[in-house]
Structure formats: structure tokens, C-alpha cells
Enzyme design. Structure first.
Site, PDB file in Angstrom:
ATOM      1  N   ILE A  96       4.538 -13.216  52.673  1.00 51.52           N
ATOM      2  CA  ILE A  96       4.012 -11.921  53.099  1.00 51.52           C
ATOM      3  C   ILE A  96       3.424 -11.156  51.916  1.00 51.52           C
ATOM      4  CG2 ILE A  96       4.637  -9.649  54.008  1.00 51.52           C
ATOM      5  CD1 ILE A  96       6.688 -11.066  55.776  1.00 51.52           C
ATOM      6  N   VAL A  99       0.046 -12.511  50.796  1.00 54.75           N
ATOM      7  CA  VAL A  99      -1.049 -12.141  51.692  1.00 54.75           C
ATOM      8  C   VAL A  99      -1.319 -10.644  51.649  1.00 54.75           C
ATOM      9  CG1 VAL A  99      -1.781 -12.075  54.113  1.00 54.75           C
ATOM     10  CG2 VAL A  99      -0.678 -14.120  53.212  1.00 54.75           C
ATOM     11  N   GLU A 100      -0.260  -9.834  51.591  1.00 53.54           N
ATOM     12  CA  GLU A 100      -0.425  -8.376  51.660  1.00 53.54           C
ATOM     13  C   GLU A 100      -0.998  -7.783  50.378  1.00 53.54           C
ATOM     14  OE1 GLU A 100      -0.106  -6.170  53.953  1.00 53.54           O
ATOM     15  OE2 GLU A 100       0.956  -7.175  55.578  1.00 53.54           O
ATOM     16  N   SER A 101      -0.457  -8.173  49.227  1.00 54.04           N
ATOM     17  CA  SER A 101      -0.830  -7.488  47.990  1.00 54.04           C
ATOM     18  C   SER A 101      -1.189  -8.417  46.842  1.00 54.04           C
ATOM     19  CB  SER A 101       0.321  -6.585  47.534  1.00 54.04           C
ATOM     20  OG  SER A 101       1.435  -7.371  47.113  1.00 54.04           O
TER      21      SER A 101
END
Length: 224
Positions: A96, A99-101
Site C-alpha cells: 500500500i 503505491v500510495e506514496s
């Protein structure tokens, strides 16, 4: 793909779930059901989720970067702590964040989502502890950001029942997933986001389980 994971994938029906863990003797145990709390989700039913053209991960290059990047290594203790505290797999949290940051602890989106897991102020008010909320800039603290995100994902997974729906709620909002009947909404961006996270999570699990497993056993309900 490791031999153990390849075998498991071949024996699973196309829309089945797969749970697994590696014991202290290096034996990888897989089952289509969660036999006991040691079993963690390895693969969930992804029927109905279509790959979005142009939305792909970076495959082997991404995995190699996650193995060697100093910013990833610095976060590993927080991932393990959050996994113990919430039951959310550390490899899922890693996927996560990637992908997010991209593991940028100071990342802030145009909508104000902040830090490694891109936590909004509304999410923080719901899942942060009173002590965390009292600290200025707490969402920019890597440990605190990861813990809040892990609490949120654990809650979403409990309430929606499936990891793909929980990740969709993370991306598009709980109301959107509820209006879609508790399933993946028909939103290209959300489908692409969930695909990227799950594909990276699957690849990380293959590495993690495969590296530790010396023997494979299948347990639980019979597989077709």
C-alpha cells in the site's frame, strides 16, 4: 514464482481464496479457508476486477527497489509493529505504501492526504489515538502514519469481509463500496489502484513465503 506458491496457485479454483503461513520448521501450509489465526490471506477472489490499460506496476524493478531502498528499510520496524498490533500483514502495508506514496514520508496529495499511507484528516480523527492527535504534524511521523493506516485497513477488512473491497473503500470511500453492494465499484481508477496493490502484495508474499518455506502442505477443505 516459488515451487510452493506455483503449486498452490495451480490447485486453486479461479475464484477461490488462499490462506497460508510458514511454520518454524519451514513448512508452508496453505488452505482455501482460514483454519486458525496463524493462516493469513495470500490470495483473494478477484473475479470482476479488470486490468485497466496503461496501469501496471514495475515488476521486478519495483521488488528490487523495495529490497534495497534505505527509506523502505527504515520503515520496516513500523510495519512489523503495526502488523502485530492490528493483524494486517506487513507485506500488505508495504504494498500500500509503495503505491500510495512511494515511501515518501513527507508526501502530501492535492486533497491533503498525508505521509506514507496518505492519511486524510478525517481518517486521522477516526483512527488516531488521543495522544497522537495532540502532537503537531503527527501524520508526517512515519510510525504514527503507518499505525493509523493499519488500524483503518483492519477495520475496513473486518466490515467489508474481503480485502479487495477494503482496498476499494480505502481508495474510493466506504459509501462508494456500500453503493456497489459491498464489492469493487465500477470505477477505473479504483480498480487500477486495487490491482496494483494486490499484484505487488502477491509478489511480496511469494518472496516472503518462498524464502522461508522448504516444504509444502495443503490443508482445510478439499480443492477442486
Amino acid at each position: 514464482m516459488s515451487i510452493a506458491m506455483a503449486f498452490a496457485a495451480k490447485t486453486m479454483p479461479a475464484q477461490a481464496e488462499l490462506w497460508g503461513y510458514v511454520d518454524a520448521n519451514g513448512v508452508a501450509h496453505f488452505s482455501p479457508v482460514q483454519v486458525d489465526p496463524r493462516f493469513q490471506p495470500v490470495m483473494g477472489p478477484l473475479s470482476g476486477i479488470q486490468r485497466v490499460p496503461g496501469k501496471t506496476d514495475h515488476g521486478q524493478r519495483m521488488l528490487t527497489w523495495l529490497d534495497i531502498a534505505p527509506e523502505v528499510k527504515a520503515v520496516q520496524p513500523y510495519l512489523r509493529e503495526a502488523a502485530v498490533a492490528t493483524g494486517v500483514d506487513a507485506e500488505l502495508l508495504k504494498a500500500i505504501i509503495a503505491v500510495e506514496s512511494g515511501f515518501k514520508a513527507d508526501a502530501v496529495s492535492p486533497r491533503g492526504a498525508t505521509g506514507l499511507m496518505q492519511i486524510t484528516s478525517a481518517t486521522a480523527q477516526r483512527y488516531a489515538t488521543p495522544e497522537e492527535l495532540r502532537r503537531p504534524g503527527f501524520l508526517l511521523e512515519p510510525r504514527t502514519n503507518v499505525l493509523i493506516g493499519a488500524r483503518m485497513l483492519a477495520d475496513l477488512t473486518r466490515r467489508f469481509g474481503h480485502l479487495d473491497a477494503a482496498l476499494a473503500a480505502w481508495n474510493a470511500g466506504e459509501g462508494t463500496v456500500r453503493r456497489a453492494g459491498g464489492r469493487m465499484p465500477d470505477i477505473d481508477e479504483t480498480q487500477a489502484h486495487v490491482h496494483l496493490v494486490l499484484e505487488l502484495y502477491w509478489a511480496l508474499l511469494q518472496r516472503s513465503l518462498g524464502a522461508r518455506a522448504r516444504q509444502l502442505t495443503m490443508v482445510g477443505a478439499p480443492l477442486e
